[in-house]
Motif scaffolding. Structure first.
Motif, short mmCIF file in Angstrom:
data_model
loop_
_atom_site.label_atom_id
_atom_site.label_comp_id
_atom_site.label_asym_id
_atom_site.label_seq_id
_atom_site.Cartn_x
_atom_site.Cartn_y
_atom_site.Cartn_z
N ARG A 274 -62.50 81.96 57.30
CA ARG A 274 -64.37 81.85 57.53
C ARG A 274 -64.58 82.81 58.53
O ARG A 274 -65.38 83.39 59.06
N ARG B 118 -58.75 77.35 55.30
CA ARG B 118 -59.30 78.27 55.66
C ARG B 118 -60.84 78.39 56.80
O ARG B 118 -61.26 79.12 56.72
N GLU B 119 -60.34 77.63 57.62
CA GLU B 119 -61.09 77.48 59.19
C GLU B 119 -60.98 79.23 59.36
O GLU B 119 -62.30 79.38 59.83
#
Length: 531
Positions: free
Chosen positions: A449, A445-446
């Motif tokens: 982003r 997820r990081e």
């Protein structure tokens, strides 16, 4: 398809297929042709899951030492008579010492040579000479003492294992614990009392001559000849349960022991009454023939654990190495006696330190509660992963199913026992397996982003989470190995399932989930991750 991906898929399919083969006997009734061709071992359930008995025994090592000294006393007397060495006393002192008093200093050199050549496991502790009597105090050497202590426990372990095998129990556990203790677990046993009787019986068989020349009544009053002792024949009335004791005045010297026994079998006489037929090895047969030849018209007592079973009159010399034990047995009693005699006697008695019996109904409740806890805990984890990580959560849940399959298959393959703490280990493993996926998904997820593509985000997510996952699992694995090494019973069961689960979770979290993502990203050309 990428060649690396292809081989990883083959590996996963192979692991799952093998796991299914090992787990199938525990889940289904399989045809006869399966046995012998494919794995047929089921997952074994521990005492807390199927009921049974737990025993912790202590081997009385000091008794083994005193028995050895008693044998030395008998050996010395035989040799002294044969060599015509005059002596006053030869007797055991305490548990591990021997007192020898020789009449006449002229025999000291002969005795010292005998001690050096024939009794190298003994050493002189003290010597005194007064009024023409040479007094020696002998003891076991430290090396022979250490050997006897280890042998008493090891022989006890093997003998008890042989007795349990004769009971026909499935998956019994008999193992050494600490220096002088034996841990026994008997899952599914139906008659705990019978098992305790068979396991705990010393089964020390002796043959001694009955002293009929002396009045037994005088002996019972306390006037016992120095070379004699009183033992009793116990008889139990099968209807009333009343026990009667019949005294026998016996010579202390043991003429023959069960050490030379080769077989013991139940037979029936002309009145269909059971008895136990004994057979001796060649050395025992010669000794038995010599004993019966030298004691015609005397009674020979057959003694087991200080209980006189019978004392028949010797009519003639008996050759062939056979004897019988009669005792108004039931068939079951004769069979149990034959079992303990066949399995061998214990060089040292054992005493029960701990005894626990788990009923089958309690075991079924434990299974039901254990399965319920796995279902509830697993369902909660599955629901959380699907809600929070969407389709990626389904990938993690698929790997979780593989994880449980591999754990149960490994338990069957390694013939490990599943216990209640083992179920707790599986639950903990479920949490740790999902934890690895959570780390990977959060890292991914990081990366997403920052604007990376799904392919690059997955690569970075797995790469960055790998060290943390390995660190967490390896440290827990080390703790599990220590639990297995130093723990007992239930603790070991927990450690086994936890260890298998940790290894399985590394495989499913790092390899299985990665293969699923790689397949959809390369084959299906997915442009957006549902995570």
């Amino acid at each position: 398809m990428d060649k690396s991906l292809k081989w990883r898929i083959i590996l996963i399919v192979a692991v799952i297929t093998i796991s299914c083969f090992y787990l199938a006997p525990s889940l289904f009734t399989l045809p006869s042709w399966w046995v012998g061709t494919f794995p047929s071992e089921k997952v074994s359930l521990g005492l807390d899951l199927q009921g049974g008995m737990h025993l912790l025994l202590e081997v009385e090592i000091e008794k083994a030492l005193s028995n050895t000294i008693d044998e030395k006393v008998s050996d010395f007397k035989d040799i002294f008579h044969k060599e015509r060495i005059p002596f006053d006393r030869i007797e055991r002192v305490g548990n591990d010492k021997l007192l020898v008093e020789i009449l006449g200093p002229a025999y000291k050199e002969k005795f010292n040579q005998m001690l050096e050549n024939r009794f190298y496991d003994l050493e002189k502790l003290s010597f005194d000479e007064k009024e023409g009597i040479a007094t020696y105090t002998l003891g076991l050497t430290s090396r022979s003492r250490e050997y006897l202590e280890k042998f008493a426990v090891d022989q006890g372990l093997e003998t008890i294992r042989n007795r349990i095998d004769e009971l026909g129990l499935r998956e019994p556990s008999v193992q050494k614990q600490s220096k002088d203790r034996i841990l026994i677990q008997l899952p599914g046993i139906k008659d705990p009392k019978r098992a305790i009787d068979i396991i705990g019986k010393t089964a020390y068989l002796e043959f001694k001559i009955v002293n009929d020349e002396y009045d037994i009544n005088e002996a019972l009053k306390g006037d016992i000849p120095p070379d004699c002792e009183i033992l009793y024949q116990r008889r139990e009335d099968k209807k009333t349960g009343e026990i009667t004791k019949n005294p026998f005045l016996l010579k202390k010297r043991t003429l023959l022991t069960g050490k030379h026994l080769t077989s013991a079998n139940v037979r029936f006489d002309q009145f269909n009454m059971p008895y136990v037929a004994l057979s001796f090895d060649s050395s025992g047969a010669k000794r038995f023939e010599k004993i019966t030849g030298e004691n015609i018209r005397k009674r020979l007592a057959i003694i087991l654990d200080n209980n006189v079973y019978s004392a028949p009159v010797i009519r003639q010399k008996i050759s062939g190495g056979g004897a019988i034990i009669e005792g108004n047995f039931t068939t079951d009693e004769a069979r149990d006696l034959a079992i303990v005699l066949r399995a061998g006697y214990l060089t040292a008695p054992v005493k029960i330190l701990e005894q626990r019996t788990v009923g089958p109904s309690l075991g079924r409740d434990s299974i039901r509660q254990g399965i319920k806890s796995i279902i509830i805990g697993g369902a909660a984890v599955v629901a959380f992963m699907m809600i929070y990580y969407l389709l990626s959560g389904i990938v993690a849940n698929t790997a979780l199913c593989f994880n449980i399959l591999i754990i149960l298959a490994a338990l069957a393959a390694f013939k490990a026992t599943l216990t209640l703490p083992g179920i707790a280990g599986i639950l903990l493993t479920i949490g740790m397996a999902v934890d690895a996926n959570v780390l990977i998904f959060e890292r991914t997820r990081e990366e997403l982003r920052t604007g990376k593509t799904p392919r690059a985000a997955i690569d970075s997510g797995y790469a960055k989470a790998l060290i943390t996952i390995l660190d967490a699992n390896i440290t827990t694995l080390i703790a599990a190995l220590f639990l297995f090494q130093f723990g007992t019973g239930p603790i070991k069961g927990f450690a086994v399932t936890l260890t298998i689960g940790l290894i399985a979770s590394l495989f499913t979290a790092i390899i299985c989930t990665r293969v699923i993502f790689d397949y959809f990203l390369s084959k299906r050309r997915i442009r957006k991750l549902s995570i």
